[in-house]
Scaffold this active site. Structure first.
Site, PDB file in Angstrom:
ATOM      1  N   CYS A 328     -53.638  10.073 -13.131  1.00 56.33           N
ATOM      2  CA  CYS A 328     -54.265   9.813 -14.424  1.00 56.33           C
ATOM      3  C   CYS A 328     -54.844   8.403 -14.363  1.00 56.33           C
ATOM      4  CB  CYS A 328     -53.276  10.002 -15.567  1.00 56.33           C
ATOM      5  SG  CYS A 328     -51.694   9.151 -15.365  1.00 56.33           S
ATOM      6  N   GLY A 331     -50.922   6.309 -13.743  1.00 60.41           N
ATOM      7  CA  GLY A 331     -50.080   7.165 -12.920  1.00 60.41           C
ATOM      8  C   GLY A 331     -48.616   7.137 -13.297  1.00 60.41           C
ATOM      9  N   TRP A 332     -48.300   6.814 -14.550  1.00 54.06           N
ATOM     10  CA  TRP A 332     -46.881   6.788 -14.927  1.00 54.06           C
ATOM     11  C   TRP A 332     -46.583   7.525 -16.231  1.00 54.06           C
ATOM     12  CZ3 TRP A 332     -46.945   0.727 -14.837  1.00 54.06           C
ATOM     13  CH2 TRP A 332     -47.729   0.243 -15.879  1.00 54.06           C
ATOM     14  N   ASP A 333     -47.523   8.315 -16.747  1.00 55.52           N
ATOM     15  CA  ASP A 333     -47.272   9.155 -17.923  1.00 55.52           C
ATOM     16  C   ASP A 333     -47.643  10.614 -17.635  1.00 55.52           C
ATOM     17  OD1 ASP A 333     -46.293   7.277 -19.957  1.00 55.52           O
ATOM     18  OD2 ASP A 333     -48.273   6.361 -19.805  1.00 55.52           O
ATOM     19  N   ARG A 334     -48.934  10.908 -17.642  1.00 55.11           N
ATOM     20  CA  ARG A 334     -49.383  12.275 -17.363  1.00 55.11           C
ATOM     21  C   ARG A 334     -49.083  12.692 -15.923  1.00 55.11           C
ATOM     22  NH1 ARG A 334     -55.310  11.091 -19.745  1.00 55.11           N
ATOM     23  NH2 ARG A 334     -54.654   9.009 -19.049  1.00 55.11           N
ATOM     24  N   ARG A 380     -42.550   3.751 -24.753  1.00 57.25           N
ATOM     25  CA  ARG A 380     -42.989   5.041 -25.299  1.00 57.25           C
ATOM     26  C   ARG A 380     -42.086   5.484 -26.456  1.00 57.25           C
ATOM     27  NH1 ARG A 380     -46.644   3.161 -22.898  1.00 57.25           N
ATOM     28  NH2 ARG A 380     -47.608   4.033 -21.021  1.00 57.25           N
TER      29      ARG A 380
END
Length: 595
Positions: A328, A331-334, A380
Protein backbone atom coordinates in the site's frame (compact mmCIF):
# COMPACT_ATOMS: atom_id res chain seq x y z
CA UNK A 1 24.60 -18.66 6.99
CA UNK A 2 23.55 -21.27 9.43
CA UNK A 3 20.20 -23.00 9.26
CA UNK A 4 16.95 -22.39 11.05
CA UNK A 5 18.10 -23.77 14.40
CA UNK A 6 21.31 -21.74 14.40
CA UNK A 7 19.38 -18.62 13.43
CA UNK A 8 16.91 -19.13 16.22
CA UNK A 9 19.67 -19.69 18.71
CA UNK A 10 21.49 -16.60 17.52
CA UNK A 11 18.40 -14.50 18.10
CA UNK A 12 18.48 -15.39 21.75
CA UNK A 13 21.76 -13.52 22.18
CA UNK A 14 24.09 -13.99 25.14
CA UNK A 15 21.22 -14.50 27.54
CA UNK A 16 20.45 -17.84 25.93
CA UNK A 17 23.65 -19.34 27.30
CA UNK A 18 23.49 -17.78 30.75
CA UNK A 19 22.95 -19.81 33.82
CA UNK A 20 19.72 -18.06 34.71
CA UNK A 21 16.42 -19.67 33.91
CA UNK A 22 15.23 -18.18 30.57
CA UNK A 23 12.07 -16.08 30.83
CA UNK A 24 8.81 -17.73 29.95
CA UNK A 25 7.89 -17.28 26.33
CA UNK A 26 5.10 -14.74 25.91
CA UNK A 27 1.59 -15.86 25.14
CA UNK A 28 -0.86 -14.15 22.87
CA UNK A 29 -2.22 -12.05 25.74
CA UNK A 30 1.21 -10.64 26.57
CA UNK A 31 1.86 -10.02 22.88
CA UNK A 32 -1.36 -8.04 22.50
CA UNK A 33 -0.64 -6.05 25.65
CA UNK A 34 2.80 -5.07 24.36
CA UNK A 35 1.36 -4.38 20.91
CA UNK A 36 -1.33 -2.07 22.30
CA UNK A 37 1.18 -0.30 24.54
CA UNK A 38 3.74 0.90 22.00
CA UNK A 39 4.73 0.71 18.37
CA UNK A 40 7.61 -1.63 17.61
CA UNK A 41 10.92 0.00 16.70
CA UNK A 42 13.94 -2.18 16.13
CA UNK A 43 16.37 0.29 17.69
CA UNK A 44 14.36 0.42 20.95
CA UNK A 45 14.63 -3.29 21.66
CA UNK A 46 17.61 -2.84 23.97
CA UNK A 47 15.72 -0.58 26.38
CA UNK A 48 12.77 -1.12 28.68
CA UNK A 49 10.51 -3.77 27.25
CA UNK A 50 13.27 -5.02 24.96
CA UNK A 51 13.31 -8.42 26.62
CA UNK A 52 9.64 -8.88 25.77
CA UNK A 53 10.25 -8.02 22.13
CA UNK A 54 13.24 -10.35 21.98
CA UNK A 55 11.12 -13.20 23.32
CA UNK A 56 8.39 -12.42 20.82
CA UNK A 57 10.85 -12.46 17.94
CA UNK A 58 12.53 -15.61 19.18
CA UNK A 59 9.15 -17.32 19.36
CA UNK A 60 8.45 -16.33 15.73
CA UNK A 61 11.76 -17.83 14.60
CA UNK A 62 10.90 -21.03 16.42
CA UNK A 63 7.49 -21.24 14.74
CA UNK A 64 8.97 -20.62 11.30
CA UNK A 65 11.56 -23.29 12.00
CA UNK A 66 8.90 -25.95 12.60
CA UNK A 67 8.23 -26.33 8.86
CA UNK A 68 10.95 -24.44 7.00
CA UNK A 69 14.66 -24.06 6.62
CA UNK A 70 15.52 -20.40 6.44
CA UNK A 71 18.28 -17.84 6.51
CA UNK A 72 18.21 -14.51 8.32
CA UNK A 73 18.68 -10.97 7.04
CA UNK A 74 20.17 -9.09 9.97
CA UNK A 75 18.49 -5.82 10.93
CA UNK A 76 19.92 -5.37 14.44
CA UNK A 77 19.04 -1.97 15.90
CA UNK A 78 17.08 -1.21 12.74
CA UNK A 79 20.19 -0.70 10.63
CA UNK A 80 18.27 -1.52 7.46
CA UNK A 81 14.73 -0.48 8.41
CA UNK A 82 13.56 0.83 11.76
CA UNK A 83 10.15 -0.87 11.60
CA UNK A 84 11.18 -4.29 10.30
CA UNK A 85 12.10 -7.26 12.54
CA UNK A 86 15.65 -7.37 13.86
CA UNK A 87 15.96 -10.84 12.33
CA UNK A 88 14.15 -10.91 8.99
CA UNK A 89 13.29 -14.46 7.97
CA UNK A 90 14.15 -15.57 4.42
CA UNK A 91 12.28 -18.85 3.92
CA UNK A 92 14.18 -21.16 1.56
CA UNK A 93 12.25 -24.42 1.44
CA UNK A 94 9.94 -26.67 3.42
CA UNK A 95 11.72 -29.25 5.51
CA UNK A 96 11.30 -32.03 7.98
CA UNK A 97 13.12 -32.29 11.29
CA UNK A 98 15.72 -34.60 9.75
CA UNK A 99 16.44 -32.21 6.88
CA UNK A 100 17.13 -29.34 9.25
CA UNK A 101 20.19 -31.15 10.59
CA UNK A 102 21.71 -31.11 7.10
CA UNK A 103 20.47 -27.69 6.02
CA UNK A 104 22.48 -25.99 3.31
CA UNK A 105 21.54 -22.47 2.32
CA UNK A 106 20.59 -21.89 -1.30
CA UNK A 107 21.28 -18.15 -1.17
CA UNK A 108 24.33 -15.97 -0.65
CA UNK A 109 23.06 -14.06 2.35
CA UNK A 110 25.88 -11.51 2.39
CA UNK A 111 25.15 -10.47 -1.19
CA UNK A 112 21.42 -10.51 -0.52
CA UNK A 113 21.94 -8.25 2.49
CA UNK A 114 23.99 -5.88 0.34
CA UNK A 115 21.26 -5.77 -2.30
CA UNK A 116 18.66 -5.05 0.38
CA UNK A 117 20.79 -2.19 1.72
CA UNK A 118 21.03 -0.67 -1.72
CA UNK A 119 17.38 -1.15 -2.68
CA UNK A 120 15.80 0.19 0.50
CA UNK A 121 16.13 3.81 -0.60
CA UNK A 122 13.68 3.20 -3.45
CA UNK A 123 10.75 2.58 -1.08
CA UNK A 124 8.82 4.85 1.25
CA UNK A 125 10.33 4.92 4.77
CA UNK A 126 13.00 2.48 3.57
CA UNK A 127 10.49 -0.40 3.75
CA UNK A 128 12.06 -2.57 1.05
CA UNK A 129 10.61 -5.62 -0.72
CA UNK A 130 10.65 -8.37 1.90
CA UNK A 131 9.61 -12.03 1.39
CA UNK A 132 7.30 -13.23 4.17
CA UNK A 133 5.42 -16.31 2.88
CA UNK A 134 6.70 -19.27 0.85
CA UNK A 135 4.08 -21.19 -1.13
CA UNK A 136 4.81 -23.75 -3.86
CA UNK A 137 8.36 -22.45 -3.99
CA UNK A 138 7.16 -18.88 -4.68
CA UNK A 139 7.79 -15.86 -2.49
CA UNK A 140 4.91 -13.67 -1.33
CA UNK A 141 6.46 -10.32 -0.45
CA UNK A 142 5.47 -7.06 1.19
CA UNK A 143 6.83 -3.51 1.10
CA UNK A 144 5.89 0.14 1.03
CA UNK A 145 5.23 1.96 -2.22
CA UNK A 146 7.95 3.75 -4.18
CA UNK A 147 9.44 6.86 -2.60
CA UNK A 148 8.90 10.14 -4.42
CA UNK A 149 11.42 12.89 -4.95
CA UNK A 150 10.07 14.78 -1.94
CA UNK A 151 10.99 11.99 0.43
CA UNK A 152 14.18 11.12 -1.40
CA UNK A 153 15.67 14.61 -1.24
CA UNK A 154 13.84 15.88 1.84
CA UNK A 155 14.77 12.94 4.01
CA UNK A 156 18.38 13.04 2.87
CA UNK A 157 18.65 16.74 3.74
CA UNK A 158 16.94 16.22 7.09
CA UNK A 159 19.36 13.44 7.98
CA UNK A 160 22.34 15.52 6.97
CA UNK A 161 21.31 18.51 9.07
CA UNK A 162 19.88 16.85 12.17
CA UNK A 163 21.40 13.39 12.43
CA UNK A 164 24.50 13.35 10.30
CA UNK A 165 22.88 11.06 7.76
CA UNK A 166 22.53 8.23 10.27
CA UNK A 167 18.79 7.67 10.00
CA UNK A 168 17.71 4.05 10.26
CA UNK A 169 16.18 3.93 6.80
CA UNK A 170 18.71 6.03 4.88
CA UNK A 171 22.05 5.25 6.47
CA UNK A 172 23.78 3.99 3.32
CA UNK A 173 25.46 7.10 1.95
CA UNK A 174 26.75 5.09 -1.00
CA UNK A 175 23.28 4.92 -2.49
CA UNK A 176 22.59 8.68 -2.42
CA UNK A 177 25.82 10.63 -2.67
CA UNK A 178 26.33 14.36 -2.25
CA UNK A 179 27.00 14.50 -5.98
CA UNK A 180 23.55 13.04 -6.64
CA UNK A 181 21.90 15.65 -4.46
CA UNK A 182 23.99 18.49 -5.90
CA UNK A 183 23.18 17.59 -9.48
CA UNK A 184 19.48 17.29 -8.68
CA UNK A 185 19.27 14.83 -11.55
CA UNK A 186 15.96 13.14 -10.78
CA UNK A 187 16.27 10.69 -13.65
CA UNK A 188 19.78 9.64 -12.71
CA UNK A 189 18.90 9.24 -9.03
CA UNK A 190 15.67 7.33 -9.69
CA UNK A 191 17.42 5.10 -12.23
CA UNK A 192 19.95 4.20 -9.58
CA UNK A 193 17.75 3.55 -6.55
CA UNK A 194 14.83 2.00 -8.44
CA UNK A 195 17.29 -0.07 -10.42
CA UNK A 196 18.37 -1.78 -7.21
CA UNK A 197 14.72 -2.25 -6.25
CA UNK A 198 14.11 -4.00 -9.58
CA UNK A 199 17.17 -6.20 -9.05
CA UNK A 200 15.78 -7.31 -5.68
CA UNK A 201 12.38 -8.07 -7.23
CA UNK A 202 14.03 -10.16 -9.92
CA UNK A 203 16.23 -11.92 -7.39
CA UNK A 204 13.07 -12.98 -5.56
CA UNK A 205 11.46 -13.98 -8.90
CA UNK A 206 8.61 -11.55 -8.29
CA UNK A 207 6.51 -10.86 -11.38
CA UNK A 208 3.17 -9.67 -9.99
CA UNK A 209 2.94 -6.34 -8.13
CA UNK A 210 -0.40 -5.59 -6.43
CA UNK A 211 -0.83 -1.95 -5.47
CA UNK A 212 -3.58 -1.26 -2.89
CA UNK A 213 -3.31 2.54 -3.03
CA UNK A 214 -6.40 4.54 -3.96
CA UNK A 215 -4.07 7.28 -5.21
CA UNK A 216 -1.56 7.27 -8.03
CA UNK A 217 0.74 9.30 -5.81
CA UNK A 218 0.36 10.21 -2.15
CA UNK A 219 0.05 13.98 -1.80
CA UNK A 220 0.53 15.94 1.43
CA UNK A 221 0.43 19.74 1.60
CA UNK A 222 0.36 19.89 -2.19
CA UNK A 223 3.57 17.88 -2.59
CA UNK A 224 3.96 14.35 -3.95
CA UNK A 225 5.60 12.44 -1.11
CA UNK A 226 5.34 8.97 -2.63
CA UNK A 227 5.00 7.45 -6.06
CA UNK A 228 4.08 3.98 -7.35
CA UNK A 229 5.11 1.55 -10.06
CA UNK A 230 1.99 2.24 -12.11
CA UNK A 231 2.92 5.91 -12.66
CA UNK A 232 6.69 5.57 -13.05
CA UNK A 233 7.38 7.98 -15.93
CA UNK A 234 10.35 6.02 -17.25
CA UNK A 235 8.30 2.80 -17.21
CA UNK A 236 11.07 0.99 -15.36
CA UNK A 237 8.57 -1.61 -14.10
CA UNK A 238 7.07 -2.39 -17.52
CA UNK A 239 8.41 -5.96 -17.42
CA UNK A 240 6.32 -6.72 -14.33
CA UNK A 241 2.61 -7.46 -14.26
CA UNK A 242 1.14 -4.48 -12.43
CA UNK A 243 -2.25 -4.66 -10.72
CA UNK A 244 -3.96 -1.57 -9.37
CA UNK A 245 -6.53 -2.81 -6.84
CA UNK A 246 -7.49 0.28 -4.81
CA UNK A 247 -8.54 -0.52 -1.26
CA UNK A 248 -9.61 1.97 1.44
CA UNK A 249 -6.94 3.12 3.86
CA UNK A 250 -6.97 2.74 7.63
CA UNK A 251 -9.01 5.96 8.07
CA UNK A 252 -12.01 4.20 6.52
CA UNK A 253 -12.04 1.64 9.32
CA UNK A 254 -13.17 4.40 11.68
CA UNK A 255 -16.50 3.94 9.89
CA UNK A 256 -16.33 0.21 10.56
CA UNK A 257 -15.99 0.90 14.27
CA UNK A 258 -18.69 3.61 14.28
CA UNK A 259 -21.13 1.11 12.74
CA UNK A 260 -20.64 -1.26 15.67
CA UNK A 261 -18.04 -3.28 13.76
CA UNK A 262 -20.44 -4.18 10.97
CA UNK A 263 -18.65 -4.34 7.59
CA UNK A 264 -21.73 -5.50 5.68
CA UNK A 265 -23.20 -2.61 3.74
CA UNK A 266 -20.24 -0.30 4.40
CA UNK A 267 -19.16 1.16 1.05
CA UNK A 268 -16.19 3.43 0.40
CA UNK A 269 -16.85 6.82 -1.17
CA UNK A 270 -14.96 6.69 -4.46
CA UNK A 271 -15.93 10.29 -5.33
CA UNK A 272 -13.41 11.86 -2.97
CA UNK A 273 -10.95 14.22 -4.64
CA UNK A 274 -7.79 12.35 -3.73
CA UNK A 275 -9.03 9.03 -5.14
CA UNK A 276 -7.56 8.85 -8.66
CA UNK A 277 -6.30 5.27 -9.05
CA UNK A 278 -8.69 3.15 -11.17
CA UNK A 279 -8.92 -0.59 -10.81
CA UNK A 280 -6.63 -2.15 -13.41
CA UNK A 281 -6.11 -5.92 -13.67
CA UNK A 282 -4.65 -7.83 -16.64
CA UNK A 283 -7.42 -9.62 -18.48
CA UNK A 284 -5.85 -13.08 -18.20
CA UNK A 285 -6.07 -12.88 -14.39
CA UNK A 286 -9.78 -12.06 -14.28
CA UNK A 287 -11.35 -14.50 -16.72
CA UNK A 288 -11.48 -17.48 -14.34
CA UNK A 289 -12.75 -15.76 -11.20
CA UNK A 290 -16.42 -15.19 -12.14
CA UNK A 291 -16.28 -11.67 -10.70
CA UNK A 292 -17.76 -8.60 -12.37
CA UNK A 293 -14.91 -6.23 -11.70
CA UNK A 294 -16.76 -3.31 -13.26
CA UNK A 295 -18.90 -3.16 -10.11
CA UNK A 296 -16.03 -2.72 -7.67
CA UNK A 297 -17.16 0.76 -6.61
CA UNK A 298 -20.50 -0.65 -5.45
CA UNK A 299 -19.00 -3.43 -3.32
CA UNK A 300 -19.21 -3.18 0.43
CA UNK A 301 -16.17 -3.79 2.58
CA UNK A 302 -16.88 -7.52 2.92
CA UNK A 303 -17.32 -8.17 -0.79
CA UNK A 304 -14.35 -6.02 -1.76
CA UNK A 305 -12.03 -7.79 0.67
CA UNK A 306 -13.31 -11.19 -0.42
CA UNK A 307 -12.82 -10.49 -4.12
CA UNK A 308 -9.35 -9.04 -3.68
CA UNK A 309 -8.35 -12.06 -1.61
CA UNK A 310 -9.67 -14.40 -4.30
CA UNK A 311 -7.59 -12.54 -6.85
CA UNK A 312 -4.40 -12.84 -4.79
CA UNK A 313 -5.03 -16.52 -4.11
CA UNK A 314 -5.58 -17.24 -7.79
CA UNK A 315 -2.30 -15.53 -8.68
CA UNK A 316 -0.14 -17.47 -6.25
CA UNK A 317 -1.98 -20.74 -6.92
CA UNK A 318 -1.44 -20.58 -10.69
CA UNK A 319 1.06 -22.67 -12.63
CA UNK A 320 3.26 -19.61 -12.97
CA UNK A 321 6.54 -19.89 -11.08
CA UNK A 322 6.62 -16.17 -10.27
CA UNK A 323 6.25 -14.52 -6.90
CA UNK A 324 3.93 -11.77 -5.70
CA UNK A 325 4.44 -8.37 -4.07
CA UNK A 326 1.63 -6.68 -2.11
CA UNK A 327 1.97 -3.10 -0.94
CA UNK A 328 0.00 0.00 0.00
CA UNK A 329 1.62 3.34 0.95
CA UNK A 330 3.68 2.64 4.07
CA UNK A 331 3.01 -1.08 4.07
CA UNK A 332 1.82 -1.38 7.66
CA UNK A 333 -2.01 -1.23 7.49
CA UNK A 334 -3.62 -2.60 4.32
CA UNK A 335 -0.55 -4.67 3.45
CA UNK A 336 -0.51 -6.77 6.67
CA UNK A 337 -4.28 -7.16 6.35
CA UNK A 338 -3.94 -9.11 3.10
CA UNK A 339 -0.64 -10.78 4.02
CA UNK A 340 -2.24 -12.09 7.21
CA UNK A 341 -5.37 -13.27 5.38
CA UNK A 342 -3.23 -15.03 2.78
CA UNK A 343 -1.15 -16.76 5.46
CA UNK A 344 -4.20 -17.91 7.43
CA UNK A 345 -6.15 -19.02 4.35
CA UNK A 346 -3.27 -21.13 2.99
CA UNK A 347 -2.64 -22.55 6.48
CA UNK A 348 -6.31 -23.49 6.84
CA UNK A 349 -5.97 -25.51 3.63
CA UNK A 350 -2.96 -27.34 5.09
CA UNK A 351 -0.62 -25.91 2.45
CA UNK A 352 1.79 -23.88 4.61
CA UNK A 353 2.93 -24.03 8.25
CA UNK A 354 1.49 -27.54 8.33
CA UNK A 355 2.65 -28.40 11.84
CA UNK A 356 1.29 -25.28 13.57
CA UNK A 357 -1.85 -25.40 15.69
CA UNK A 358 -4.48 -22.61 15.52
CA UNK A 359 -3.06 -20.78 18.54
CA UNK A 360 0.44 -20.94 17.06
CA UNK A 361 -0.41 -19.65 13.58
CA UNK A 362 -2.42 -16.87 15.23
CA UNK A 363 0.56 -15.90 17.36
CA UNK A 364 2.87 -15.97 14.35
CA UNK A 365 0.76 -13.74 12.12
CA UNK A 366 -0.06 -11.23 14.87
CA UNK A 367 3.56 -11.00 15.99
CA UNK A 368 5.37 -11.16 12.66
CA UNK A 369 2.95 -9.78 10.06
CA UNK A 370 1.59 -6.98 12.25
CA UNK A 371 3.69 -6.17 15.33
CA UNK A 372 7.25 -6.70 14.11
CA UNK A 373 6.56 -4.99 10.79
CA UNK A 374 5.54 -1.79 12.53
CA UNK A 375 1.73 -1.59 12.53
CA UNK A 376 0.86 1.39 14.76
CA UNK A 377 -1.89 -0.25 16.81
CA UNK A 378 -1.68 2.37 19.56
CA UNK A 379 -2.28 5.20 17.13
CA UNK A 380 -4.99 3.32 15.24
CA UNK A 381 -6.85 2.49 18.45
CA UNK A 382 -6.71 6.12 19.61
CA UNK A 383 -8.34 7.17 16.33
CA UNK A 384 -10.79 4.28 16.17
CA UNK A 385 -9.23 2.95 12.95
CA UNK A 386 -9.50 -0.72 13.86
CA UNK A 387 -8.19 -2.42 10.73
CA UNK A 388 -6.27 -4.88 12.92
CA UNK A 389 -9.44 -6.13 14.61
CA UNK A 390 -11.22 -6.24 11.24
CA UNK A 391 -8.61 -8.62 9.85
CA UNK A 392 -9.25 -11.42 12.32
CA UNK A 393 -12.95 -10.82 12.71
CA UNK A 394 -13.16 -11.09 8.92
CA UNK A 395 -12.10 -14.75 9.00
CA UNK A 396 -15.77 -15.70 9.30
CA UNK A 397 -16.22 -14.45 5.72
CA UNK A 398 -13.58 -16.70 4.11
CA UNK A 399 -14.42 -20.08 5.62
CA UNK A 400 -16.12 -21.46 2.49
CA UNK A 401 -14.38 -23.66 -0.04
CA UNK A 402 -14.50 -20.96 -2.72
CA UNK A 403 -11.48 -19.41 -0.96
CA UNK A 404 -9.62 -22.70 -0.79
CA UNK A 405 -6.43 -23.09 -2.82
CA UNK A 406 -7.02 -26.85 -2.68
CA UNK A 407 -10.09 -26.54 -4.89
CA UNK A 408 -8.05 -25.68 -7.97
CA UNK A 409 -5.48 -28.36 -7.22
CA UNK A 410 -8.19 -31.02 -6.88
CA UNK A 411 -9.74 -30.00 -10.17
CA UNK A 412 -6.40 -30.25 -11.97
CA UNK A 413 -5.82 -33.75 -10.64
CA UNK A 414 -9.26 -35.13 -11.61
CA UNK A 415 -9.47 -37.28 -14.78
CA UNK A 416 -11.47 -36.04 -17.73
CA UNK A 417 -15.20 -36.86 -17.68
CA UNK A 418 -17.64 -37.24 -20.54
CA UNK A 419 -20.69 -36.10 -18.65
CA UNK A 420 -22.18 -35.55 -15.23
CA UNK A 421 -21.88 -32.91 -12.55
CA UNK A 422 -20.26 -32.93 -9.16
CA UNK A 423 -21.91 -31.38 -6.13
CA UNK A 424 -19.52 -28.46 -6.48
CA UNK A 425 -20.60 -27.94 -10.11
CA UNK A 426 -24.25 -27.92 -9.09
CA UNK A 427 -23.54 -25.36 -6.37
CA UNK A 428 -21.74 -23.19 -8.89
CA UNK A 429 -24.71 -23.41 -11.26
CA UNK A 430 -27.11 -22.40 -8.50
CA UNK A 431 -24.95 -19.46 -7.61
CA UNK A 432 -24.90 -18.30 -11.21
CA UNK A 433 -28.69 -18.68 -11.43
CA UNK A 434 -29.04 -16.14 -8.65
CA UNK A 435 -27.42 -13.53 -10.88
CA UNK A 436 -24.66 -13.65 -13.43
CA UNK A 437 -21.33 -12.38 -12.22
CA UNK A 438 -19.57 -12.85 -15.52
CA UNK A 439 -21.75 -10.80 -17.84
CA UNK A 440 -20.47 -7.30 -18.51
CA UNK A 441 -23.04 -4.54 -18.00
CA UNK A 442 -23.46 -1.53 -20.23
CA UNK A 443 -22.77 1.08 -17.57
CA UNK A 444 -18.99 0.91 -17.76
CA UNK A 445 -16.36 1.43 -20.40
CA UNK A 446 -13.84 -1.23 -21.36
CA UNK A 447 -10.49 0.18 -22.37
CA UNK A 448 -7.95 -2.22 -23.82
CA UNK A 449 -4.51 -0.82 -23.25
CA UNK A 450 -1.33 -2.53 -24.30
CA UNK A 451 1.19 -2.48 -21.52
CA UNK A 452 4.01 -0.14 -22.46
CA UNK A 453 7.32 -1.53 -23.52
CA UNK A 454 10.55 -0.97 -21.77
CA UNK A 455 10.66 2.72 -22.58
CA UNK A 456 13.02 5.10 -20.92
CA UNK A 457 16.37 3.35 -20.82
CA UNK A 458 18.29 3.37 -17.59
CA UNK A 459 21.42 1.78 -16.27
CA UNK A 460 22.67 0.72 -12.92
CA UNK A 461 25.57 -1.27 -11.55
CA UNK A 462 25.17 -5.00 -12.01
CA UNK A 463 25.01 -7.23 -8.97
CA UNK A 464 26.06 -10.80 -9.55
CA UNK A 465 23.26 -12.75 -7.94
CA UNK A 466 21.40 -15.79 -9.17
CA UNK A 467 17.63 -15.46 -8.70
CA UNK A 468 16.63 -17.05 -5.41
CA UNK A 469 13.21 -17.81 -6.82
CA UNK A 470 14.57 -20.25 -9.38
CA UNK A 471 16.48 -22.16 -6.71
CA UNK A 472 13.45 -22.17 -4.42
CA UNK A 473 11.24 -23.47 -7.22
CA UNK A 474 13.69 -26.29 -7.92
CA UNK A 475 13.75 -27.26 -4.25
CA UNK A 476 9.95 -27.21 -4.09
CA UNK A 477 9.57 -29.39 -7.20
CA UNK A 478 12.07 -31.87 -5.84
CA UNK A 479 10.11 -32.27 -2.65
CA UNK A 480 6.70 -32.24 -4.44
CA UNK A 481 6.85 -34.69 -7.29
CA UNK A 482 5.75 -10.57 -23.41
CA UNK A 483 3.56 -7.90 -21.49
CA UNK A 484 -0.16 -8.62 -21.36
CA UNK A 485 -3.01 -6.31 -22.14
CA UNK A 486 -4.77 -4.66 -19.23
CA UNK A 487 -8.44 -4.09 -18.61
CA UNK A 488 -9.20 -0.71 -17.08
CA UNK A 489 -12.65 -0.44 -15.56
CA UNK A 490 -13.98 3.11 -15.46
CA UNK A 491 -17.45 3.06 -13.94
CA UNK A 492 -19.52 6.26 -14.28
CA UNK A 493 -20.41 8.00 -11.06
CA UNK A 494 -23.90 7.30 -9.76
CA UNK A 495 -26.28 10.17 -9.36
CA UNK A 496 -27.20 11.10 -5.83
CA UNK A 497 -30.62 9.50 -6.08
CA UNK A 498 -29.04 6.23 -7.23
CA UNK A 499 -26.50 5.99 -4.45
CA UNK A 500 -27.13 2.95 -2.24
CA UNK A 501 -28.37 3.75 1.24
CA UNK A 502 -28.86 1.85 4.44
CA UNK A 503 -31.93 2.26 6.60
CA UNK A 504 -31.80 1.70 10.32
CA UNK A 505 -28.92 1.16 12.72
CA UNK A 506 -28.07 4.85 12.39
CA UNK A 507 -26.45 6.69 9.52
CA UNK A 508 -22.69 6.70 9.03
CA UNK A 509 -21.29 10.14 9.81
CA UNK A 510 -18.51 9.93 7.25
CA UNK A 511 -17.86 10.24 3.56
CA UNK A 512 -18.74 6.61 3.02
CA UNK A 513 -22.18 5.43 2.00
CA UNK A 514 -24.02 2.37 3.21
CA UNK A 515 -26.02 -0.34 1.52
CA UNK A 516 -29.17 -2.10 2.65
CA UNK A 517 -28.40 -5.17 0.56
CA UNK A 518 -26.97 -7.00 3.52
CA UNK A 519 -29.41 -6.10 6.26
CA UNK A 520 -29.96 -9.79 6.92
CA UNK A 521 -26.49 -9.96 8.44
CA UNK A 522 -27.20 -7.51 11.26
CA UNK A 523 -28.04 -9.04 14.60
CA UNK A 524 -29.06 -6.55 17.22
CA UNK A 525 -27.64 -7.17 20.67
CA UNK A 526 -24.68 -9.28 19.57
CA UNK A 527 -21.16 -8.23 20.53
CA UNK A 528 -18.30 -8.12 18.00
CA UNK A 529 -16.12 -9.83 20.61
CA UNK A 530 -18.59 -12.64 21.22
CA UNK A 531 -16.78 -15.95 20.78
CA UNK A 532 -18.73 -18.06 18.25
CA UNK A 533 -20.47 -21.08 19.72
CA UNK A 534 -20.03 -24.54 18.17
CA UNK A 535 -22.71 -25.55 15.70
CA UNK A 536 -24.36 -28.93 15.44
CA UNK A 537 -23.81 -29.16 11.68
CA UNK A 538 -20.59 -30.78 10.53
CA UNK A 539 -17.93 -28.24 9.58
CA UNK A 540 -15.26 -28.57 6.93
CA UNK A 541 -11.67 -28.75 8.12
CA UNK A 542 -11.00 -25.30 6.67
CA UNK A 543 -13.98 -23.77 8.46
CA UNK A 544 -13.07 -25.46 11.73
CA UNK A 545 -9.50 -24.21 11.64
CA UNK A 546 -10.38 -20.63 10.77
CA UNK A 547 -13.13 -20.52 13.39
CA UNK A 548 -10.67 -21.73 16.01
CA UNK A 549 -8.24 -18.96 15.06
CA UNK A 550 -10.97 -16.33 15.16
CA UNK A 551 -12.30 -17.58 18.50
CA UNK A 552 -8.81 -17.55 20.02
CA UNK A 553 -8.24 -14.02 18.78
CA UNK A 554 -11.56 -12.68 20.07
CA UNK A 555 -10.98 -14.23 23.49
CA UNK A 556 -7.46 -12.80 23.79
CA UNK A 557 -8.40 -9.42 22.33
CA UNK A 558 -11.36 -8.94 24.66
CA UNK A 559 -9.24 -9.66 27.73
CA UNK A 560 -6.38 -7.35 26.74
CA UNK A 561 -7.25 -4.62 24.26
CA UNK A 562 -11.04 -4.68 24.09
CA UNK A 563 -13.14 -2.40 21.89
CA UNK A 564 -11.97 1.09 22.72
CA UNK A 565 -13.50 4.47 22.14
CA UNK A 566 -11.54 6.87 19.98
CA UNK A 567 -9.54 9.45 21.92
CA UNK A 568 -9.07 13.03 20.69
CA UNK A 569 -5.93 13.77 18.69
CA UNK A 570 -3.04 14.83 20.95
CA UNK A 571 -1.56 17.20 18.37
CA UNK A 572 -1.79 20.91 18.90
CA UNK A 573 -2.64 23.31 16.10
CA UNK A 574 0.72 24.60 14.83
CA UNK A 575 2.82 21.87 16.42
CA UNK A 576 0.50 19.20 15.04
CA UNK A 577 0.72 20.60 11.53
CA UNK A 578 4.51 20.72 11.65
CA UNK A 579 4.73 17.21 13.01
CA UNK A 580 2.27 15.94 10.40
CA UNK A 581 4.33 17.57 7.65
CA UNK A 582 7.58 16.05 8.90
CA UNK A 583 6.02 12.60 9.07
CA UNK A 584 4.12 13.03 5.82
CA UNK A 585 7.26 13.58 3.76
CA UNK A 586 8.96 10.70 5.49
CA UNK A 587 11.43 12.73 7.53
CA UNK A 588 10.49 11.13 10.83
CA UNK A 589 8.74 7.96 11.94
CA UNK A 590 5.85 8.10 14.35
CA UNK A 591 7.09 8.07 17.92
CA UNK A 592 5.19 5.96 20.39
CA UNK A 593 5.57 8.66 23.00
CA UNK A 594 3.27 10.97 21.07
CA UNK A 595 0.49 8.46 20.66
Amino acid sequence: MAGARAAAAASGGPSASSGNQPPQEPGLGELLEEFSRTQYRAKDCSGTGGSKVERIEKRCLELFGRDYCYSVIQNVNGDICGHYPQHIVFLEYESSEKEKDTFQSTVQVSKLQDLVNRSKTARCRGRFVCPVILFKGKHICRSATLAGWGELYGRTGYNYIFSGGADDAWADSEDITEEDCALRSDTHLFDKVRGYDIKLLRYLSVKYICDLMVENKKVKFGMNVTSSEKVDKAQRYADFTLLSIPYPGCEFFKEYKDRDYMAEGLIFNWKQDYVDAPLSIPDFLTCSLNIDWSQYQSWDLVQQTQNYLKLLLSIINSDDDSGLLVHCISGWDRTPLFISLLRLSLWADGLIHTSLRPAEILYLTVAYDWFLFGHMLVDRLSKGEEIFFFCFNFLKHIISEEFSALKTQRRKSLPARDAGFTLEDICMLRRKDRGSTTSLGSDFSLVMESSPGAAGSFTYEAVELLPAGAQTQAAWRKSHSSSPQSVLWNRPQLSEDRLPSHQGLGEAKSSSSSSSNHSDFFRMGSSPLEVPKPRLAALSERETRLQEVRSAFLAAYSSTVGLRAAAPSPSGAIGGLLEQFVRGVGLRGTSSSTL
